[in-house]
Design an enzyme around this catalytic site. Structure first.
Site, mmCIF file in Angstrom:
data_model
loop_
_atom_site.group_PDB
_atom_site.id
_atom_site.type_symbol
_atom_site.label_atom_id
_atom_site.label_comp_id
_atom_site.label_asym_id
_atom_site.label_seq_id
_atom_site.Cartn_x
_atom_site.Cartn_y
_atom_site.Cartn_z
ATOM 1 N N GLY A 89 3.088 -1.207 4.157
ATOM 2 C CA GLY A 89 3.107 0.215 3.831
ATOM 3 C C GLY A 89 4.501 0.658 3.425
ATOM 4 O O GLY A 89 4.958 0.407 2.308
ATOM 5 N N GLY A 90 5.220 1.279 4.353
ATOM 6 C CA GLY A 90 6.517 1.899 4.057
ATOM 7 C C GLY A 90 7.487 0.986 3.321
ATOM 8 O O GLY A 90 8.174 1.424 2.386
ATOM 9 N N GLU A 122 -6.537 4.522 8.219
ATOM 10 C CA GLU A 122 -6.317 5.944 7.936
ATOM 11 C C GLU A 122 -7.559 6.578 7.322
ATOM 12 O O GLU A 122 -7.863 7.741 7.576
ATOM 13 C CB GLU A 122 -5.078 6.097 7.026
ATOM 14 C CG GLU A 122 -3.801 5.816 7.825
ATOM 15 C CD GLU A 122 -2.645 5.278 7.017
ATOM 16 O OE1 GLU A 122 -2.668 5.366 5.779
ATOM 17 O OE2 GLU A 122 -1.699 4.756 7.649
ATOM 18 N N HIS A 134 -9.286 1.030 5.282
ATOM 19 C CA HIS A 134 -7.992 1.221 5.942
ATOM 20 C C HIS A 134 -8.188 2.155 7.142
ATOM 21 O O HIS A 134 -8.991 3.094 7.077
ATOM 22 C CB HIS A 134 -6.980 1.810 4.956
ATOM 23 C CG HIS A 134 -5.583 1.776 5.503
ATOM 24 N ND1 HIS A 134 -5.138 2.684 6.432
ATOM 25 C CD2 HIS A 134 -4.565 0.904 5.288
ATOM 26 C CE1 HIS A 134 -3.878 2.382 6.757
ATOM 27 N NE2 HIS A 134 -3.516 1.301 6.077
ATOM 28 N N ASN A 174 0.865 -1.173 0.000
ATOM 29 C CA ASN A 174 0.000 0.000 0.000
ATOM 30 C C ASN A 174 0.904 1.226 0.000
ATOM 31 O O ASN A 174 1.518 1.530 1.019
ATOM 32 C CB ASN A 174 -0.892 -0.040 1.254
ATOM 33 C CG ASN A 174 -1.722 1.221 1.423
ATOM 34 O OD1 ASN A 174 -1.770 2.072 0.539
ATOM 35 N ND2 ASN A 174 -2.386 1.341 2.570
ATOM 36 N N TRP A 175 0.992 1.874 -1.135
ATOM 37 C CA TRP A 175 1.906 3.025 -1.239
ATOM 38 C C TRP A 175 1.344 4.271 -0.571
ATOM 39 O O TRP A 175 2.031 5.282 -0.472
ATOM 40 C CB TRP A 175 2.234 3.303 -2.717
ATOM 41 C CG TRP A 175 3.300 2.397 -3.266
ATOM 42 C CD1 TRP A 175 3.741 1.216 -2.722
ATOM 43 C CD2 TRP A 175 4.085 2.597 -4.458
ATOM 44 N NE1 TRP A 175 4.734 0.670 -3.495
ATOM 45 C CE2 TRP A 175 4.963 1.497 -4.576
ATOM 46 C CE3 TRP A 175 4.113 3.576 -5.438
ATOM 47 C CZ2 TRP A 175 5.873 1.374 -5.628
ATOM 48 C CZ3 TRP A 175 5.015 3.450 -6.491
ATOM 49 C CH2 TRP A 175 5.891 2.359 -6.583
ATOM 50 N N LYS A 176 0.071 4.231 -0.172
ATOM 51 C CA LYS A 176 -0.561 5.391 0.469
ATOM 52 C C LYS A 176 -0.347 6.637 -0.412
ATOM 53 O O LYS A 176 -0.357 6.525 -1.633
ATOM 54 C CB LYS A 176 -0.032 5.558 1.895
ATOM 55 C CG LYS A 176 -0.138 4.244 2.694
ATOM 56 C CD LYS A 176 0.124 4.395 4.155
ATOM 57 C CE LYS A 176 -0.022 3.039 4.849
ATOM 58 N NZ LYS A 176 0.129 3.110 6.297
ATOM 59 N N GLU A 217 -4.754 -5.008 10.679
ATOM 60 C CA GLU A 217 -3.711 -4.009 10.858
ATOM 61 C C GLU A 217 -3.946 -3.268 12.173
ATOM 62 O O GLU A 217 -4.761 -2.323 12.216
ATOM 63 C CB GLU A 217 -3.737 -2.988 9.708
ATOM 64 C CG GLU A 217 -3.493 -3.590 8.347
ATOM 65 C CD GLU A 217 -2.966 -2.549 7.365
ATOM 66 O OE1 GLU A 217 -1.877 -2.772 6.834
ATOM 67 O OE2 GLU A 217 -3.624 -1.524 7.157
ATOM 68 N N SER A 237 4.016 -2.323 10.151
ATOM 69 C CA SER A 237 5.472 -2.400 10.359
ATOM 70 C C SER A 237 6.079 -3.732 9.934
ATOM 71 O O SER A 237 7.023 -4.214 10.564
ATOM 72 C CB SER A 237 5.824 -2.073 11.819
ATOM 73 O OG SER A 237 5.484 -0.727 12.121
ATOM 74 N N GLY A 255 3.250 2.093 10.768
ATOM 75 C CA GLY A 255 4.245 3.154 10.618
ATOM 76 C C GLY A 255 5.029 3.454 11.880
ATOM 77 O O GLY A 255 5.703 4.486 11.965
HETATM 78 P P1 13P Z 1 3.472 0.225 7.514
HETATM 79 O O1 13P Z 1 3.944 -1.057 6.872
HETATM 80 O O2 13P Z 1 4.180 1.440 6.987
HETATM 81 O O3 13P Z 1 3.453 0.123 9.008
HETATM 82 O O4 13P Z 1 1.937 0.444 7.041
HETATM 83 C C1 13P Z 1 1.057 -0.615 7.147
HETATM 84 C C2 13P Z 1 -0.195 -0.244 6.454
HETATM 85 O O5 13P Z 1 -0.941 0.607 6.891
HETATM 86 C C3 13P Z 1 -0.496 -0.923 5.174
HETATM 87 O O6 13P Z 1 -1.796 -0.681 4.765
#
Ligand code: 13P
Length: 251
Positions: free
Chosen positions: A234-235, A100, A98, A11-13, A168, A213, A174
C-alpha cells in the site's frame, strides 16, 4: 517443481492525482532487465489514472490493475466499474476482496468470489485478498478465518495464471506492524495446502502474496519466507524509491 515468479503489486488505494504519474514513470526507469527477469511489478492506481498509467506503462514491463470491480459486465450500477471496463482501460488484473472493501462496503466471500469470476470473464488476473482482524488473531482463530475466506472467495476454476491470493492481516495494514516471519509462514502454508488440496498442481504454482506494512526495510525478510511469492504494497508503493526498494528484495 519451480517456484512461481514473484509479483510485487502496489495498491495505491484512494491516492494519486495526475502528477503522481511521474512516480510511476520513475518506477519504469528503475525496472531494468535484471529485475524484470527476477520479479513482476504491477501498480493498481485509482480508476481515474488507470488508462493514462496503462498507456505510460507500455514498454516499461510494469503492468497495471484495478482495485475492485462490479460482478456484472454492464448495467444500472451508478458509480461502479465492470471488469471489462478495467480491461478496456489497460488493466491486466483486478484486486478483489480487499479488507477495506469488505469492511467499508460489506462485501461477503460470495461477492468477492463473483468479482473474481468477473475478472476472469474479462481476461484479468484476480488478486483475491484475505486476512484476519486483530480480534480474530487474539482469539487464536486466524487459520480458521483465513481458511474459510479462501474457501469462500476463491472460485472453482482458479489456475496459477488467472489467480493470485494475497494474505493481508487487517491489523498490519497501514499500521507499521507486521506478523513475525514464523506467523507469516504458518498462514501461507495453510493457504498453500488449501489451494493444492483444491487445485492440485495449479494450486502449488499459484502466487500467494503477503501484504501489510511491507517496506524496503522488512521486504527481504518477509519475501524470504516459504510460500511467500511476492507482496501487495500500500503506502510504500506510492514512491518509486520505496517500491523499487521492496522489489530489490528479489534483485
Ligand atoms: P500498507 O502497505 O499501506 O500497509 O497497505 C497494505 C495493503 O492494504 C495493500 O493492499
Amino acid at each position: 517443481m519451480t517456484a512461481p515468479k514473484p509479483l510485487v503489486a502496489g495498491n495505491w488505494k484512494m491516492n494519486g492525482l495526475k502528477e503522481a504519474l511521474s512516480e510511476f514513470q520513475a518506477m519504469g526507469k528503475g525496472y531494468g532487465a535484471e529485475l524484470q527477469s527476477a520479479v513482476d511489478l504491477m501498480i493498481c492506481p485509482p480508476a481515474t489514472l488507470l488508462y493514462t498509467m496503462s498507456v505510460s506503462a507500455v514498454g516499461s514491463g510494469i503492468t497495471t490493475g484495478g482495485q475492485d470491480c462490479h460482478q456484472n459486465a454492464s448495467g444500472a450500477h451508478t458509480g461502479d466499474l465492470s471488469a471489462e471496463m478495467l480491461s478496456d482501460a489497460g488493466a491486466s488484473a483486478v484486486i478483489v476482496g480487499h479488507s477495506e472493501r469488505r469492511a467499508d462496503h460489506g462485501e461477503s466471500d460470495g461477492t468477492v468470489k463473483a468479482k473474481a469470476e468477473a475478472g476472469w470473464r474479462a481476461g484479468l488476473i484476480a488478486i483475491v485478498c484475505v486476512g484476519e482482524t486483530e480480534a480474530e488473531r487474539d482469539q487464536g482463530a486466524t487459520l480458521d478465518r483465513i481458511g474459510s475466506q479462501v474457501a469462500g472467495s476463491v472460485p472453482d476454476g482458479a489456475r496459477a495464471d488467472n489467480t493470485v491470493v494475497a494474505y493481508e492481516p487487517v491489523w498490519a495494514i497501514g499500521t507499521g506492524r507486521t506478523p513475525s516471519a514464523v506467523d507469516v509462514a504458518e498462514v501461507h502454508a495453510h493457504i498453500r495446502k488449501e489451494l493444492t488440496d483444491r487445485f492440485g498442481e495449479e494450486g502449488a504454482q499459484m502466487r500467494i502474496l503477503y501484504g501489510g506494512s511491507v517496506k524496503p526495510g522488512n521486504a527481504k525478510e518477509l519475501m524470504a519466507v516459504e510460500n511467500v511469492d511476492g507482496a501487495l504494497v500500500g503506502g510504500a508503493s506510492l514512491k518509486a524509491a520505496d517500491f523499487l526498494g521492496i522489489a530489490a528484495a528479489y534483485g
